[in-house]
Design a protein around this motif. Structure first.
Motif, PDB file in Angstrom:
ATOM      1  N   SER A   3       0.857  -1.108  -0.087  1.00 36.02           N
ATOM      2  CA  SER A   3       0.253   0.035   0.050  1.00 36.02           C
ATOM      3  C   SER A   3       0.979   1.257   0.225  1.00 36.02           C
ATOM      4  O   SER A   3       0.612   2.333  -0.900  1.00 36.02           O
ATOM      5  CB  SER A   3      -1.239   0.177   1.177  1.00 36.02           C
ATOM      6  OG  SER A   3      -0.264  -0.294   2.236  1.00 36.02           O
ATOM      7  N   THR A   6       2.094   1.550  -3.689  1.00 37.23           N
ATOM      8  CA  THR A   6       1.196   1.993  -4.905  1.00 37.23           C
ATOM      9  C   THR A   6       0.705   3.594  -4.178  1.00 37.23           C
ATOM     10  O   THR A   6       0.737   4.504  -5.394  1.00 37.23           O
ATOM     11  CB  THR A   6      -0.165   1.326  -3.989  1.00 37.23           C
ATOM     12  OG1 THR A   6      -0.026   0.019  -4.255  1.00 37.23           O
ATOM     13  CG2 THR A   6      -1.710   1.534  -5.215  1.00 37.23           C
ATOM     14  N   THR A   7       0.652   4.224  -2.827  1.00 35.28           N
ATOM     15  CA  THR A   7       0.024   5.527  -2.826  1.00 35.28           C
ATOM     16  C   THR A   7       1.745   6.893  -2.954  1.00 35.28           C
ATOM     17  O   THR A   7       0.838   7.641  -3.644  1.00 35.28           O
ATOM     18  CB  THR A   7       0.138   5.617  -1.390  1.00 35.28           C
ATOM     19  OG1 THR A   7      -0.605   4.630  -0.188  1.00 35.28           O
ATOM     20  CG2 THR A   7      -0.219   6.449  -1.053  1.00 35.28           C
TER      21      THR A   7
END
Length: 179
Positions: A3, A6-7
């Motif tokens: 995550s 991805t961020t």
């Protein structure tokens, strides 16, 4: 971990697609030292680039010879600026024939220059631009300087940025490098 990556990828993609937003964010980031943000950088004038300079002789309405020099200034700073002032110096060999400062953004056509007298040209050069047109990152602005009374024989005209102001809302109101 996925995550976080991805961020970071989404933010990086957004920043590359929206340059003006990225420049605004970067200008608001705190900077170490006496400047409180990147917008208050004391070397803002050094981040302006001068390109495509040219000069030509003309005659004014009162038959006074004049040397007209023109250049283009490009904003390479992270913040939009306004009130760009250039200083032009005319040389004949090692001799300085004259120096003038003028606000950019008010070029005059060659045809109109031929209709102006020497005193009208001086008054026109002293006028401030009607409005402070913002010069965003990457944009260019024409600057024109006229030297009335300079006889043919000048060999070189040099330009430098005398001052530039960040748009209202930024901290340091005016920079005068070297002076």
């Amino acid at each position: 971990m996925v995550s976080l990556i991805t961020t970071f990828a989404v933010v990086a993609l957004f920043m590359t697609r929206n340059h003006s937003w990225s420049d605004t964010v970067l200008a608001r980031l705190p900077a170490p030292g006496p400047a409180t943000s990147l917008a208050a950088d004391p070397v803002l004038a050094d981040q302006m680039r001068i390109v495509t300079s040219q000069a030509w002789y003309t005659r004014l309405a009162d038959q006074t010879p004049a040397l007209v020099a023109e250049t283009v200034v490009i904003n390479e700073a992270l913040v939009p600026v306004g009130n760009v002032v250039v200083e032009a110096t005319v040389y004949a060999g090692e001799n300085n024939l004259g120096t003038a400062r003028v606000s950019c953004g008010k070029p005059v056509s060659t045809r109109l220059l031929g209709r102006l007298r020497r005193d009208e040209l001086r008054a026109l050069s002293d006028l401030d631009p009607a409005e402070m047109r913002p010069l965003a990152t990457g944009e260019s602005l024409r600057c024109q300087v006229a030297f009335a009374g300079i006889q043919p024989g000048a060999e070189e005209v040099t330009f430098r940025i005398a001052s530039v102001e960040p748009l209202p809302g930024h901290r340091a109101p005016l920079f005068h490098p070297g002076g």
